[in-house]
Design a protein around this motif. Structure first.
Motif, PDB file in Angstrom:
ATOM      1  N   ALA A   6       8.902 -30.952  22.246  1.00 44.43           N
ATOM      2  CA  ALA A   6       9.625 -30.662  21.008  1.00 44.43           C
ATOM      3  C   ALA A   6       8.672 -30.189  19.920  1.00 44.43           C
ATOM      4  O   ALA A   6       7.524 -30.617  19.843  1.00 44.43           O
ATOM      5  N   LEU A   7       9.179 -29.328  19.047  1.00 44.64           N
ATOM      6  CA  LEU A   7       8.364 -28.684  18.019  1.00 44.64           C
ATOM      7  C   LEU A   7       7.968 -29.589  16.861  1.00 44.64           C
ATOM      8  O   LEU A   7       7.216 -29.168  15.992  1.00 44.64           O
ATOM      9  N   TRP A   8       8.450 -30.799  16.852  1.00 37.96           N
ATOM     10  CA  TRP A   8       8.139 -31.683  15.719  1.00 37.96           C
ATOM     11  C   TRP A   8       6.644 -31.984  15.659  1.00 37.96           C
ATOM     12  O   TRP A   8       6.130 -32.397  14.622  1.00 37.96           O
ATOM     13  N   LYS A   9       5.951 -31.796  16.764  1.00 38.51           N
ATOM     14  CA  LYS A   9       4.488 -31.793  16.806  1.00 38.51           C
ATOM     15  C   LYS A   9       4.062 -30.461  17.416  1.00 38.51           C
ATOM     16  O   LYS A   9       4.702 -29.963  18.350  1.00 38.51           O
ATOM     17  N   HIS A  63      17.759 -19.522  17.503  1.00 38.02           N
ATOM     18  CA  HIS A  63      18.495 -20.245  18.544  1.00 38.02           C
ATOM     19  C   HIS A  63      19.487 -21.217  17.911  1.00 38.02           C
ATOM     20  O   HIS A  63      20.664 -21.289  18.327  1.00 38.02           O
ATOM     21  N   LEU A  64      19.041 -21.933  16.916  1.00 37.88           N
ATOM     22  CA  LEU A  64      19.903 -22.895  16.224  1.00 37.88           C
ATOM     23  C   LEU A  64      21.084 -22.206  15.551  1.00 37.88           C
ATOM     24  O   LEU A  64      22.214 -22.709  15.591  1.00 37.88           O
ATOM     25  N   GLU A  65      20.840 -21.067  14.932  1.00 42.75           N
ATOM     26  CA  GLU A  65      21.902 -20.360  14.217  1.00 42.75           C
ATOM     27  C   GLU A  65      23.047 -19.957  15.137  1.00 42.75           C
ATOM     28  O   GLU A  65      24.196 -19.853  14.706  1.00 42.75           O
ATOM     29  N   PRO A  68      11.753 -21.715   7.892  1.00 40.75           N
ATOM     30  CA  PRO A  68      10.382 -21.371   8.293  1.00 40.75           C
ATOM     31  C   PRO A  68       9.555 -20.734   7.175  1.00 40.75           C
ATOM     32  O   PRO A  68       8.324 -20.837   7.186  1.00 40.75           O
ATOM     33  N   ASP A  69      10.212 -20.071   6.219  1.00 40.44           N
ATOM     34  CA  ASP A  69       9.472 -19.459   5.116  1.00 40.44           C
ATOM     35  C   ASP A  69       8.714 -20.504   4.295  1.00 40.44           C
ATOM     36  O   ASP A  69       7.706 -20.191   3.651  1.00 40.44           O
ATOM     37  N   ASP A  70       9.191 -21.746   4.308  1.00 38.09           N
ATOM     38  CA  ASP A  70       8.532 -22.795   3.543  1.00 38.09           C
ATOM     39  C   ASP A  70       7.175 -23.186   4.115  1.00 38.09           C
ATOM     40  O   ASP A  70       6.367 -23.816   3.425  1.00 38.09           O
ATOM     41  N   ILE A  71       6.924 -22.833   5.369  1.00 42.12           N
ATOM     42  CA  ILE A  71       5.666 -23.252   6.008  1.00 42.12           C
ATOM     43  C   ILE A  71       4.475 -22.724   5.221  1.00 42.12           C
ATOM     44  O   ILE A  71       3.531 -23.464   4.936  1.00 42.12           O
ATOM     45  N   GLU A  72       4.527 -21.443   4.853  1.00 41.51           N
ATOM     46  CA  GLU A  72       3.438 -20.877   4.046  1.00 41.51           C
ATOM     47  C   GLU A  72       3.600 -21.210   2.571  1.00 41.51           C
ATOM     48  O   GLU A  72       2.633 -21.534   1.880  1.00 41.51           O
ATOM     49  N   LYS A  73       4.827 -21.136   2.081  1.00 39.31           N
ATOM     50  CA  LYS A  73       5.059 -21.370   0.659  1.00 39.31           C
ATOM     51  C   LYS A  73       4.605 -22.761   0.213  1.00 39.31           C
ATOM     52  O   LYS A  73       4.076 -22.932  -0.883  1.00 39.31           O
ATOM     53  N   ILE A 110       4.373 -20.648  13.048  1.00 40.90           N
ATOM     54  CA  ILE A 110       5.471 -20.125  12.245  1.00 40.90           C
ATOM     55  C   ILE A 110       6.456 -19.356  13.115  1.00 40.90           C
ATOM     56  O   ILE A 110       7.680 -19.518  12.990  1.00 40.90           O
ATOM     57  N   GLU A 111       5.940 -18.537  14.011  1.00 43.54           N
ATOM     58  CA  GLU A 111       6.821 -17.733  14.870  1.00 43.54           C
ATOM     59  C   GLU A 111       7.661 -18.630  15.781  1.00 43.54           C
ATOM     60  O   GLU A 111       8.827 -18.334  16.057  1.00 43.54           O
ATOM     61  N   ALA A 112       7.094 -19.737  16.247  1.00 42.55           N
ATOM     62  CA  ALA A 112       7.856 -20.663  17.086  1.00 42.55           C
ATOM     63  C   ALA A 112       9.039 -21.241  16.322  1.00 42.55           C
ATOM     64  O   ALA A 112      10.152 -21.369  16.864  1.00 42.55           O
ATOM     65  N   PHE A 113       8.833 -21.582  15.063  1.00 46.36           N
ATOM     66  CA  PHE A 113       9.942 -22.106  14.256  1.00 46.36           C
ATOM     67  C   PHE A 113      10.964 -21.006  13.945  1.00 46.36           C
ATOM     68  O   PHE A 113      12.171 -21.271  13.935  1.00 46.36           O
ATOM     69  N   ARG A 114      10.504 -19.787  13.703  1.00 47.72           N
ATOM     70  CA  ARG A 114      11.451 -18.691  13.456  1.00 47.72           C
ATOM     71  C   ARG A 114      12.342 -18.458  14.677  1.00 47.72           C
ATOM     72  O   ARG A 114      13.562 -18.277  14.556  1.00 47.72           O
ATOM     73  N   ALA A 115      11.732 -18.470  15.850  1.00 44.98           N
ATOM     74  CA  ALA A 115      12.500 -18.257  17.085  1.00 44.98           C
ATOM     75  C   ALA A 115      13.502 -19.385  17.304  1.00 44.98           C
ATOM     76  O   ALA A 115      14.654 -19.144  17.702  1.00 44.98           O
TER      77      ALA A 115
END
Length: 383
Positions: free
Chosen positions: A122-125, A146-148, A61-66, A137-142
């Motif tokens: 799904a978050l892909w869109k 979950h994935l981890e 998720p950090d790549d979203i802004e970077k 960004i927060e949705a992907f972090r959350a």
């Protein structure tokens, strides 16, 4: 980036509302800049969501802004000399757009450039509630958290989105069991499909035929082939739907398919309305014709024709026709399976296969082309 498509330098008087600030909608505004046409972009999100990078956004998720996987729509509009309205749209009429708060915007033409969504959410869109970059960004972090916590992951749908989700997860979390269920890259070339299959198997992704049936029960799912698979998480990467029937007013409903796509003439005007145009995936591909399987390319090509036709319509000139292909457009294609693994299929001789992969790695796998596009959207100038 001055990509004005008309051969004429004469300014056009008129106005156009673009519904949807994704790649296709922004490109309409880009092609209309400096034309004299007053352009307004309307979107429920205040950012351009770079959905091709969604699988990477999940694991990093950090790549979203970077890496500009979201870009500020207001600033992009400013760079393109357009107005931006941050709002959901409740209805599109022949020359009007009604906002969520009831306010009505009027213009000489309306361009519908909204993409599709996954029926599963799904978050892909970006889903409707993710109206700001921070929420996206927060949705992907959350979801990463979950994935981890999961050991076994099933991806339902083996098109490009599903393939890249499987590859990114396995590249980032090699110890997890990742199973990809579906017909692998059905729209790809045979050569491209085999290359991707080899790369996925090399990562350790398990490939299964069929479709996933229902949600996990006691940590397991079943497929239409009768197989039972361990699944702490199921990520859906199939089942795309469109919002045409929800958006168009009653007088325009005859132009909507059951799936929510729009029926258009070759000029990309609605069949039954001269003043409403459409771009991108929401346009129903005519029977026996083919669109570019690369959504960004298809969105750009339709945007170019629509922008020119908006100007021609406003000036009373003849309109151009969009040239649908008579055969599948499935090459070149680039598939990113992680920051260090990519598969290219550019139609080159077999001995250049490694070069194709290297090109994909350099052009797509790092930032999914955003460094090539962001500058043209005003990065370094308006934002």
């Amino acid at each position: 980036m001055n990509c004005f498509p008309s051969s004429s330098n004469t300014a056009t008087t008129g106005s156009c509302i673009v519904v949807g600030g994704g790649m296709s909608g922004v490109m309409v505004a880009n092609y209309l800049q400096k034309s004299g046409c007053q352009v307004t972009i309307v979107d429920r999100q205040n950012y351009l969501d770079w959905s091709p990078a969604s699988a990477r956004s999940l694991v990093s998720p950090d790549d979203i802004e970077k890496k500009d996987f979201t870009m500020p729509l207001g600033k992009i509009a400013e760079h393109l000399a357009a107005e931006f309205v941050h709002s959901a749209v409740s209805q599109v009429g022949e020359k009007s757009v009604t906002l969520e708060n009831g306010k009505v915007l009027e213009a000489d033409c309306v361009v519908v450039s909204i993409g599709g969504q996954y029926a599963s959410g799904a978050l892909w869109k970006a889903t409707p509630e993710l109206t700001t970059k921070e929420k996206r960004i927060e949705a992907f972090r959350a979801e990463k958290k979950h994935l981890e916590s999961a050991h076994s992951v099933v991806i339902a749908g083996a098109g490009l989105a599903g393939v890249e989700v499987a590859g990114e997860i396995k590249s980032a979390f090699s110890a997890k069991t990742v199973v990809l269920v579906g017909t692998l890259l059905a729209s790809s070339t045979d050569v491209g499909r085999e290359k991707v299959k080899k790369a996925l198997l090399g990562l350790g992704v398990i490939l299964k035929d069929g479709r996933v049936e229902g949600e996990p029960v006691n940590g397991k799912v079943t497929t239409t082939k009768g197989e039972t698979i361990d699944a702490d998480i199921v990520y859906n990467a199939a089942g795309f739907v469109f919002a045409g029937s929800k958006l168009l007013n009653q007088s325009l409903q005859a132009n909507v398919t059951e799936r929510g796509q729009l029926l258009c003439r070759p000029t990309l005007q609605l069949n039954g309305c001269d003043t409403v145009f459409a771009t991108g995936d929401i346009v129903k591909v005519p029977e026996g014709k083919f669109a570019d399987t690369k959504g960004l390319m298809h969105g750009d090509e339709t945007a170019k024709v629509v922008a020119k036709n908006v100007l021609n319509f406003l000036s009373g000139d003849n309109l151009d026709e969009f040239k649908w292909s008579d055969k599948p457009l499935n090459s070149p294609s680039f598939t990113a399976l992680g920051p260090g693994l990519a598969v290219g299929d550019m139609g080159m001789p077999k001995f250049l296969s490694g070069f194709e992969d290297w090109m994909c790695l350099k052009l797509k796998a790092d930032d999914f082309f955003t460094s090539m596009k962001a500058k043209g959207f005003g990065k370094g100038k308006s934002w």
